[in-house]
Design a protein around this motif. Structure first.
Motif, mmCIF file in Angstrom:
data_model
loop_
_atom_site.group_PDB
_atom_site.id
_atom_site.type_symbol
_atom_site.label_atom_id
_atom_site.label_comp_id
_atom_site.label_asym_id
_atom_site.label_seq_id
_atom_site.Cartn_x
_atom_site.Cartn_y
_atom_site.Cartn_z
ATOM 1 N N UNK A 185 0.841 -1.192 0.000
ATOM 2 C CA UNK A 185 0.000 0.000 0.000
ATOM 3 C C UNK A 185 0.881 1.248 0.000
ATOM 4 N N UNK A 186 1.870 1.271 0.887
ATOM 5 C CA UNK A 186 2.767 2.424 0.970
ATOM 6 C C UNK A 186 3.512 2.631 -0.345
ATOM 7 N N UNK A 187 3.997 1.563 -0.943
ATOM 8 C CA UNK A 187 4.709 1.676 -2.224
ATOM 9 C C UNK A 187 3.779 2.145 -3.338
ATOM 10 N N UNK A 188 2.519 1.705 -3.294
ATOM 11 C CA UNK A 188 1.550 2.169 -4.288
ATOM 12 C C UNK A 188 1.325 3.666 -4.185
ATOM 13 N N UNK A 189 1.226 4.171 -2.958
ATOM 14 C CA UNK A 189 1.084 5.615 -2.757
ATOM 15 C C UNK A 189 2.341 6.315 -3.247
ATOM 16 N N UNK A 190 3.491 5.763 -2.913
ATOM 17 C CA UNK A 190 4.770 6.358 -3.337
ATOM 18 C C UNK A 190 4.817 6.489 -4.859
ATOM 19 N N UNK A 191 4.290 5.508 -5.555
ATOM 20 C CA UNK A 191 4.341 5.485 -7.016
ATOM 21 C C UNK A 191 3.251 6.348 -7.659
ATOM 22 N N UNK A 192 2.057 6.359 -7.093
ATOM 23 C CA UNK A 192 0.912 6.958 -7.777
ATOM 24 C C UNK A 192 0.451 8.306 -7.228
ATOM 25 N N UNK A 193 0.878 8.676 -6.039
ATOM 26 C CA UNK A 193 0.440 9.940 -5.439
ATOM 27 C C UNK A 193 1.468 11.020 -5.745
#
Length: 57
Positions: free
Chosen positions: A38-46
């Motif tokens: 989840x954290x990596x997804x935010x890092x990539x997409x936010x």
């Protein structure tokens, strides 16, 4: 970033943002993600990554 520094509330907020943005193919996939994913997804997409996400929450 150390996952120990990430709170459950932050991960819950991130999961909500992911669900709202629906960059996952299916909502069910969201429940299968680990907190780190989840954290990596935010890092990539936010815009601005995890640090900016936390600052904006």
């Amino acid at each position: 970033m150390n996952m120990q520094e990430v709170t459950k509330a932050q991960i819950d907020e991130a999961r909500t943002w992911i669900r709202d943005c629906s960059w996952l193919d299916e909502a069910a996939d969201l429940e299968d993600l680990t907190d780190e994913e989840v954290r990596r997804g935010i890092e990539r997409h936010y815009d601005g990554g995890w640090i900016q996400f936390i600052a904006n929450c």
